[in-house]
Each structure stands twice: as C-alpha cells, then as structure tokens.
Design an enzyme around this catalytic site. Structure first.
Site, PDB file in Angstrom:
ATOM      1  N   SER A 247      69.842  19.982 -49.145  1.00  0.00           N
ATOM      2  CA  SER A 247      70.077  18.591 -48.776  1.00  0.00           C
ATOM      3  C   SER A 247      68.825  18.073 -48.098  1.00  0.00           C
ATOM      4  CB  SER A 247      71.271  18.408 -47.826  1.00  0.00           C
ATOM      5  OG  SER A 247      72.477  18.802 -48.434  1.00  0.00           O
ATOM      6  N   ASP A 322      77.484  39.110 -40.504  1.00  0.00           N
ATOM      7  CA  ASP A 322      76.850  40.420 -40.683  1.00  0.00           C
ATOM      8  C   ASP A 322      77.720  41.255 -41.611  1.00  0.00           C
ATOM      9  OD1 ASP A 322      74.551  40.282 -38.994  1.00  0.00           O
ATOM     10  OD2 ASP A 322      75.828  40.575 -37.234  1.00  0.00           O
TER      11      ASP A 322
END
Length: 762
Positions: A247, A322
């Site tokens: 964007s 993670d």
C-alpha cells in the site's frame, strides 16, 4: 492477505465444480443500478425509526440513522445487498467450513484453517468486548440476516454451489477479521521451513537479510557482492497464497497545499479480483459522520474521513508471530481441541488440534510440514486478546491526531502504519500494532525459535501504539509510508522489508512540491517509475557490452527512463529480456528450483542483477543471448507495455474449468509493475499476462472542505455478477478519475439523489 483469500476462493470454485455443482448455472443477466436499488426490500425491518439510504450513480450508499444501533443494522443490510455471495465464501474460509460446500478437495485446507484457529480466537475475544462494540457487531449481523430472510433470488455463488444461507453472528464477522489480519511473517516462515535443513541455511538467511532494510544498490555495489551466498526465498507463497502486503499513503502539510489545509492520499495494494475486497459507503448516526472504504462483511471504515480527520494505512509487516519448537515439551503441556469437518460428497472428518502453551501445533495441520520432523507451534498475537473493531470505531469518531492515536491502543493485527491529515492542521504517521518486546540485535532472524519462559520470554511484555513510533508535523512538511517502518522503534518492527522503490519515488516528488492539489496527488498515485528496474537495465547493458552483444541493445531500452507507462516500449523490452534471461541465469548457477519463488519476490530485479554478475563470461553470453531472443520476440509481437501487461477483472470462479471464461468482466491495458507506486505485480513474462496484485482502490481527501473526498475502486461497488455496478468504475480507474463522497447534507443530497428508506415494523 487478500490474494491468499482469492486463491482460497479459487480452490473452492474448482473443488465444488468437480464435486458436482451445476455447470449449467448461467451468469445472471445484466441489470442496471436503478433495478438493483429498487430490488431492496424496505418494509417491516427491525429499526427503531426510519433509516434513510441515499445512492449515487455508482451504487454507493450514504446511510443516515437516528441511532448507532440502527446505523449498524443498516450497514449489515446494505453489505449483504451488495456483497452477500462474496461475504459467504469469506466467512466459510475464516471458520474452516469450505469443504461443506466444496467437497473433499477442500478438507485439508479446512483442517489447516481450523488448526490456526481464526474462529477460536474470535470466540475467545467476543466476551471481552465493550458492550457498545458487541451491540454494533450484533446489530450488523442482524442486518445481514434480515436481508437474507427477504431474498427472492439468492446470489449466483449460492446457486452455483447449491447451498442455502445460514444465519450470521458477531463471531462470523470477528473470525473474518482474524483471517484478514494474518501475519506476513509467519506465512513467510512456514514457507521457509523447507530450507532450514540445508547445510548452507545460515548463508541463505544472511543473504535474505542483506536485501532487507537497505537502499537500492548501484552496479558497482552489485559487482562487489557477486560472490555472495544464494538467496532461495525471502517471501515464499504459502497456503496457496501470496506473502506480500502493500500500500501507499502520504499526507502533506497545509503549508504546501493549494487549499492551505492538509491533504491525504492512500491506495491499498491487494489482490486484483472482483468483487473488490472494499466497498464505499457514507454513514451518519449520533456518534458517526464518516465516508470511506469498508472491507466487505465488516462494519468498520478501514480507510476514510470524518469532519476532523482523514486516515490512510499501509501494512507494516509487523513481526507479531513466532514459530516455536515444542518437540521437547511433555504431553501434559498440550491440550486437545476436537472438531468435526463437514465434507460435502464425502465422509465428515474428525480432527484433533493440539494447543501448546505457545499456540496451536501448526505442523499437525496437513498443509504444513517441517523437513526436520519438529513439532512447531504458531505463536501469534492474533490468537490472543485484542480489539481492532473498537479501535476502528473510536478512530472514526476521532477529532484529532491525539484521539486517533489513543484509539489504536487496543489494535493488534495486522500491524499498520497509519497516515493522518487533520482539519486543525496536523499531519502524522504512526504505528498501530501489538508486538513482543524483542531487543534489537536478538536472534530474530531464526525461522524457528526455542521455547522461552520467565524473564527471558519477550512475549511477557507486549508493546502497543502508545510505545511504538508516532511522528506529528515533521519539519519536511509531509509524511509517507510504502510498507517501510515508520521510524526506529524500541523493538524490531519487522523482518522482511519492502524494496525502497516506492517510498523513494513518493518522497522525491513530495520533497520539492508546493501548491499541492488533487491533480498532483492523483498523478503521484498513478506514478509508474521503478528505480530498481533502471539498475537492472544498466546491469544488463553493461554485461551485454562485456559479452560483445552491445549492438543488440535497442535504443528504446538503452534510453528508457524507468517508467512503466502503458505506452512504453522500453518497459516492454526490459520485461521481455527478463523473461528470457531469468531461466538460463539460474540454470547456470544450479538454482533453477528457486526461480519460481524469487521471480515473485519484491526484490527480484535486484537479485537478478546481482546474480547475472555471478556468471562466468561463457555463462553470461549464453544467458544474454536467450534474453535477447525473448526480448526481440516480445518486441515483434507487441508494440508497447500495455499490449502485453493487462488488468483483468476476474472473479475467483474464472479459475474454474470449463466455465471460467464466464467470469471475466474486463481486460484492459495498464501501466505499472512490481514495485511502482501504481503497483500491478506480475511474474516475468514475454507474453500477454495479467497483473495479479496491486493498487485496487484509491482515496484523496482535502481537509479544507468536508466534501472534498474522492474514492475509486478497481472494478465496481456491486457484487451481483454482471450488474451495471459490478465493473462500472473500471473506466474511472483507467482515466485516473474518482467518485466524490461528501460529508455535508447539501452535497450528499445533490450527489446521492436516489433515496430508499428502511422502515420499522408497525
């Protein structure tokens, strides 16, 4: 995330058709905007007072309600009228219920989606929401259900897949919000798992990191780095999707605008598909007076404007996840969730989802595998408590930068860089995310982390918008984001940066600019210059001269300015050269297996330039000769870039066998490329191709006037296939025109002349 969703829809389409849905279900006959609006049932609805909906010529609704609850209900009613078919498939994806309509081919996908747990997270989050937010969600879902209950004809998607509507709930809306907020980083990490057992994995990772966070290298820098390690994948497409997130957004101070007030421009980059993921709307209730872009099926204004403030956003690629190796944990550390996956035309599947203290064991899912046989848990902020909906609601009511910043405190996923322009003269850029407090210099580059506990666990402290970078009124007179980190933070914001092409071009135009107006902003949104393509072109020209092939470099390529305009000959020739050059370069290096990955990587041009310099003179000669052959063939078949590079308005069903051609609703030339401000991403090709990802909505707001808000969608507002409003904004998009979405009553009445009124039960 949207292209991942689009690919999921394509999977459903193909699976359902193979599974036995009717090939004879024809696309609906064309219908006008007037007919579509007139078909909206308006009597006997669950509103406390009449709700006015005004429509413009592009079927954009402007809703006025006497209560917030009625406003939310009307939004649900209108979203369903415009996008019910699209919303239903997205809802099923978020809940892992695709096989229920698509059959056995979607069962593994459902199990994987359920393992990630978007719906479980939504169910856990809903009870903790503020009462006002729960009411807003519930009323939106009630509006959707009220519309469905009054339907005389179901949308095409329902009829094609031969399924009946089911009631909507607030959980459905929240689950889709979780899916839409999926973390780029864990998607990339899952894709990289297949490389972690290689002996040269540390060198591979070092090279990935060298491409991130730096400026564009020169040829000399590329030459110096020619002996570097191999880069196999930095952004791998996983779960059938695209690990990109793009964007642009910028705001300019009033001291530098023609109106004397700040201006904002924003254009999200998502999958190019129809219906567009966004729909346009205006809303006025006692608490809200706002116009902007809403994700279909969600009651929030993701990008927009109120009387006081305009906001745009870009994906930060925030590191909110993670992968944790939980192989060493005892069985007692896991809990088990049992679910049933309904499967059309097959036996239902009973599944067990193991949840560790760090999150679900993602390697138990059938679509995720670790070559080392480790049990890996997905630890993701999106599985915890956060409240993006309240944040967006408060932001839409904010009267200034400070209130908007405070509204983002509960915001977690996806991490965004918000760009703001305020009527009081402020401009700002800030980070909205929830991130573990990882120290700088920590081994954050490891794809798989060991379990941590106690003081060693960075997840014990979560950073929010109040402790992440926000910049207000910088001296340079503008703020801008193109997915780059907003500023240095107390914790690493991301692992995988985007190339600096777009932000460099945006800043190069804003830095000297004065008297900025809408025409300036619109022209910059359509800018097609690519600095990295110029570096690659120069590298190719130099290599050709060294190989004795300089005479084959045409003047149109040697003198090309780097602009991917639709009428550019130079852009066509460079892309033809890339298409022919790439395969022999990686064949010579013994890395042909990585080409499909890196060819769709944001840094591909810089990697190809460097890897060309790694070849021996004999290898370079062979590769360049093949490149010139492909370039010359492309140049003979096509005259300009737009002849070869196209935008096609494709419904996801266009990927279905036999009938796919029915679902293509436009095919036009376009400018732009992978890392231009007007992004239209593509794979290397010396033949006609279609952009799959890029700029697909635009906004420009001038804070001098509450009515000066201009929007456009690539495609159209209406999701009813073949309707006039399904693709009527494509010509506007091509010309660089916009639809005005005003805020004042006089301007709304003038621009939205068609009126329908939702009336309460007697």
């Amino acid at each position: 995330m949207t292209r991942r969703i689009s690919t999921l829809l394509s999977t459903v389409a193909v699976a359902a058709l193979i599974g036995g849905c009717s090939l004879l279900t024809s696309v609906p006959e064309p219908v006008t905007v007037e007919s579509r609006i007139a078909g909206l049932e308006t009597e006997g609805l669950d509103v406390s007072a009449p709700v006015e909906i005004r429509w413009n010529a592009h079927m954009v609704p402007w809703i006025t309600a006497e209560s917030d609850a009625d406003g939310a209900y009307a939004l649900g009613y209108v979203h369903a009228h415009l996008r019910l078919g699209q919303m239903e498939i997205l809802r099923r994806a978020a809940s892992g219920q695709l096989a229920e309509v698509a059959g056995p081919l979607a069962a593994d996908l459902d199990q994987t989606l359920r393992t990630i747990g978007y719906r479980r997270a939504a169910e856990a989050n809903y009870p903790a929401l503020p009462a006002e937010t729960k009411l807003w969600l519930d009323r939106f879902a009630e509006g959707v259900n009220a519309y469905v209950a009054r339907l005389d004809e179901l949308p095409h998607e329902y009829r094609l897949f031969a399924f009946e509507p089911k009631p909507w709930s607030a959980i459905d809306v929240l689950a889709f919000g979780r899916l839409a907020g999926s973390d780029v980083n864990w998607l990339v990490s899952i894709g990289l798992l297949g490389l972690t057992d290689r002996e040269d994995w540390p060198e591979i990772w070092d090279e990935v990191m060298r491409f991130n966070g730096g400026s564009l290298p020169s040829i000399a820098e590329l030459e110096a780095d020619r002996d570097g390690g191999r880069l196999l994948a930095a952004l791998l497409f996983t779960l059938g999707g695209d690990a990109r997130a793009g964007s642009n957004a910028w705001a300019v101070s009033g001291a530098r605008t023609a109106s004397g007030a700040p201006m904002l421009a924003t254009d999200p980059h998502l999958g190019i598909t129809v219906p567009n993921i966004w729909l346009l709307a205006g809303l006025k209730t006692p608490s809200f007076e706002v116009v902007g872009m809403m994700p279909a099926g969600m009651p929030v204004f993701g990008l927009g404007r109120n009387r006081h403030l305009a906001w745009g956003a870009t994906n930060l690629r925030a590191r909110s996840s993670d992968l944790i190796d939980v192989s060493g944990l005892p069985d007692s550390a896991f809990t088990t969730v049992r679910e049933e996956v309904p499967i059309r035309f097959g036996f239902d599947r009973d599944i067990e989802i193991r949840v560790s203290p760090y999150g679900p064991v993602i390697t138990d899912a059938p679509m995720v595998d670790d070559p080392q046989g480790r049990q890996l848990a997905l630890r993701w902020v999106g599985q915890g408590g956060s409240d993006e909906l309240s944040a967006y609601m408060d932001a839409a009511r904010a009267t200034g930068v400070g209130e908007f910043h405070a509204a983002m405190e509960s915001f977690a996923i996806p991490g965004l860089a918000f760009v703001l322009a305020a009527a009081d003269g402020d401009i700002a850029i800030g980070t909205a995310a929830r991130l573990p407090a990882r120290p700088h210099g920590a081994p954050g580059g490891l794809v798989v982390q060991p379990p941590e506990s106690g003081e060693a666990d960075p997840w014990n402290t979560m950073l929010t918008a109040s402790s992440l970078p926000w910049i207000v009124n910088p001296e340079k007179g503008f703020v801008a984001s193109a997915n780059n980190p907003t500023a240095e933070a107390v914790t690493p914001l991301t692992i995988f940066d985007t190339p600096p092409d777009r932000i460099a071009v945006i800043e190069s135009h804003l830095r000297p600019a004065g008297n900025v107006d809408r025409e300036f902003m619109a022209k910059l949104q359509r800018n097609t210059h690519s600095p990295s393509a110029v570096v690659l072109r120069d590298t190719i020209v130099e290599a050709a001269e060294k190989a004795g092939l300089g005479s084959r470099v045409p003047d149109e390529l040697a003198e090309w300015n780097g602009d991917y305009e639709a009428d550019s000959r130079g852009a066509l020739l460079l892309e033809g050269m890339i298409a022919g050059l790439a395969t022999p370069v990686y064949e010579a290096l013994g890395e042909v297996d990585v080409l499909e990955v890196v060819s769709r990587w944001a840094w591909f041009r810089m990697k190809l330039a460097r890897d060309l310099l790694r070849l021996t003179p004999e290898q370079a000669l062979t590769a360049l000769e093949k490149g010139f052959e492909e370039m010359e063939a492309a140049g003979e078949e096509f005259a300009i870039w737009g002849d070869m590079h196209r935008v096609q308005l494709r419904h996801p069903l266009a990927n279905a066998p036999v009938i796919g051609g029915r679902y293509i609703f436009g095919d036009v030339p376009t400018g732009g490329s992978n890392e231009t401000v007007m992004k239209s991403a593509h794979s290397p090709a010396g033949e006609r191709h279609w952009a799959f990802y890029g700029s697909q909505a635009r906004q420009i707001s001038d804070m001098a006037d509450p009515d000066e808000n201009h929007f456009v969608l690539l495609g159209g507002q209406d999701g009813w296939l073949n309707a006039e409003g399904f693709s009527d904004q494509l010509p506007l998009w091509q010309r660089g025109d916009y639809i005005r979405l005003p805020l004042t009553r006089t301007a709304v009445e003038a621009g939205f002349p068609t009126v329908t009124v939702l009336r309460p039960k007697e």
